[in-house]
Design a protein around this motif. Structure first.
Motif: not given
Length: 260
Positions: A3-10, A17-25, A50-51, A57-64
């Motif tokens: 009954t807690d949408p925030v917990k469901d989203i988390t 494996k998309a933890p940023r969705i929680r913050d953006h949502a 998220e995308v 993040s992917g670009a930073d990894m490719r650059i490194r």
């Protein structure tokens, strides 16, 4: 579902494996209510964040992983020191269209005129567009290929390198190659011909590449494959690194200008 949408989203964001969705949502929910977004608009906004975060993040990894000696951007390049170099040409290359066409870029000119800066800048742009990039000097590339050849893995190494959208070869011509090294470098160029892109920088005009590779025939065949589909840009003038020292140019740069 609870009954807690925030917990469901988390929970769901963790499962995806998309933890940023929680913050953006959570943050976008308030904006969606205030602005009267539809459910579809809200979902699209969350997924877009998220995308975008994953791309960054992917670009930073490719650059490194590219092996750049430093990070240099196209935006930081001093075009005032290269007035004959068209900004529009570099801007067009920065869009990455040459990579989709398996075209090469060759940057010729005396030391210190910005060739490596431009090569790195274009490489970083390519990484941001999803391409794998590998950077090394010509000598380092030859050393890498020699090692693979000694281990009997040259073909597999060339095949692995073909999976890179862009390979950058810096400082062609600073140190002459032995015959075996020249042949290995020729194989690297040939393996990417009409398949994937190269960026090469050199302090020497093409007419003097035969001296570098110790064989005019090998040099001519290599140049033919490089420039068949290529943008060749010549940078001129003295080293911008020496402009405030009172030294006009480096001895090697003076000789190169004469040769051109």
């Amino acid at each position: 579902m609870t009954t807690d949408p925030v917990k469901d989203i988390t929970h769901l964001a963790t499962a995806l494996k998309a933890p940023r969705i929680r913050d953006h949502a959570t943050r976008l929910a308030d904006q969606a209510r205030a602005d009267g977004w539809t459910y579809e608009e809200y979902l699209a906004a969350v997924l877009d964040r998220e995308v975008s975060a994953r791309d960054a993040s992917g670009a930073d990894m490719r650059i490194r992983h590219a092996g750049f000696p430093t990070r240099k951007s196209i935006e930081e390049f001093n075009f005032d020191h290269q007035p004959a170099l068209g900004r529009d040409v570099i801007a067009h290359l920065a869009t990455g269209g040459f990579l989709d066409q398996a075209r090469n870029v060759v940057l010729l000119g005396p030391p210190g005129t910005g060739k490596t800066h431009l090569a790195i800048g274009l490489g970083i742009k390519a990484a941001h567009r999803g391409h794998r990039v590998a950077f090394a000097t010509a000598i380092d590339w030859v050393t890498r290929l020699k090692t693979a050849h000694t281990l009997g893995k040259l073909n597999s190494e060339l095949g692995r390198l073909r999976r890179y959208g862009l390979i950058i070869v810096d400082e062609v011509g600073y140190i002459p190659f032995e015959q075996d090294a020249a042949n290995l470098f020729f194989q690297l160029v040939s393996s990417r011909y009409e398949h994937a892109s190269l960026i090469l920088t050199s302090n020497l005009p093409f007419a003097r590449w035969g001296d570098v590779f110790g064989d005019q025939v090998v040099a001519a065949a290599m140049i033919d494959r490089i420039v068949h589909h290529a943008d060749v840009l010549t940078l001129k003038g003295s080293s911008y690194r020496l402009k405030d020292t009172g030294i006009d140019t480096l001895p090697s740069a003076r000789a190169d200008n004469t040769a051109q």
